[in-house]
Design an enzyme around this catalytic site. Structure first.
Site, mmCIF file in Angstrom:
data_model
loop_
_atom_site.group_PDB
_atom_site.id
_atom_site.type_symbol
_atom_site.label_atom_id
_atom_site.label_comp_id
_atom_site.label_asym_id
_atom_site.label_seq_id
_atom_site.Cartn_x
_atom_site.Cartn_y
_atom_site.Cartn_z
ATOM 1 N N HIS A 1 0.999 -1.238 -0.153
ATOM 2 C CA HIS A 1 0.006 -0.109 0.210
ATOM 3 C C HIS A 1 0.781 1.120 0.022
ATOM 4 C CE1 HIS A 1 0.378 -0.194 4.496
ATOM 5 N NE2 HIS A 1 0.323 1.324 4.357
ATOM 6 N N ASP B 1 0.179 -7.565 1.444
ATOM 7 C CA ASP B 1 0.394 -6.185 1.414
ATOM 8 C C ASP B 1 1.903 -6.193 1.482
ATOM 9 O OD1 ASP B 1 -0.090 -3.399 1.625
ATOM 10 O OD2 ASP B 1 -0.001 -3.466 3.758
ATOM 11 N N GLY C 1 3.211 6.630 7.583
ATOM 12 C CA GLY C 1 4.505 7.007 7.262
ATOM 13 C C GLY C 1 5.466 5.808 7.766
ATOM 14 N N SER D 1 4.647 2.821 7.720
ATOM 15 C CA SER D 1 4.363 1.656 7.050
ATOM 16 C C SER D 1 5.469 1.052 5.964
ATOM 17 C CB SER D 1 3.236 1.704 5.874
ATOM 18 O OG SER D 1 1.926 1.593 6.728
#
Length: 200
Positions: A50, A83, A155, A157
């Site tokens: 993502h 993800d 941020g 991630s």
């Protein structure tokens, strides 16, 4: 502030050899921020899907001897269900890497450290513990997360969750926005397998 002579010595020794990565990907002049970490000297970088999904371009910022350099990154591959994504940059620098740890042997209550780029504040380090394992948060068929109270914000991630030996035991991926100290990371044993498949 932790004493460098204390139990965090091994981690800080690893951290000083680790150069953080920051990503910007965007479409229609929009920008998003995320984190990641280098997994091979050839310039392969692990992050969340993502973080890069929908971006026209992805840039990676690295620091070498206090100087920041920006690189165009190629998206090698992505996996929406877990993800996860892998990027590749080309650089003349010798790139330091983080090593994978074993997420299965981590226990609830053990200390962990998160590194990332929350709200654009790059190279931020937060500490906490593993709050739970095997969390189901409704993210898909591979719903099996490490829960931590190490501070994770937008941020972070794609950044690493490390054990006290400086090994990656998770990839920070999600938070409960309405809560405090509730973050989730993809276990390293799952991430390592998926990332290896993406690279091949």
């Amino acid at each position: 502030c932790h004493d460098r002579d204390g139990r965090f010595d091994d981690f800080f020794d690893q951290f000083e050899r680790f150069f953080g990565a920051r990503f910007r990907g965007g479409a229609r002049q929009e920008r998003s921020l995320g984190s990641g970490f280098i997994i091979s000297p050839e310039g392969f970088i692990a992050t969340n899907n993502h973080v890069v999904e929908g971006g026209d371009e992805v840039k990676v910022n690295l620091q070498f001897k206090g100087k920041e350099e920006s690189y165009d990154a190629t998206v090698v591959g992505r996996d929406q269900e877990t993800d996860l994504a892998v990027l590749k940059i080309d650089t003349e620098h010798e790139l330091p890497t983080l090593q994978w740890g074993d997420s299965d042997i981590m226990k609830i209550g053990q200390w962990v450290v998160a590194i990332g780029n929350p709200f654009g504040l790059d190279h931020s380090v937060t500490a906490g513990i593993i709050s739970a394992k095997g969390r189901v948060i409704g993210s898909g068929p591979f719903d099996d997360f490490i829960q931590t109270d190490a501070s994770i914000n937008p941020g972070n991630s794609g950044g690493p969750l490390l054990n006290m030996q400086g090994e990656v035991i998770g990839i920070n991926s999600a938070i409960v926005a309405s809560g405090q100290g509730i973050g989730f990371a993809i276990p390293s044993n799952m991430a390592r397998r998926v990332i290896a498949q993406i690279r091949t």
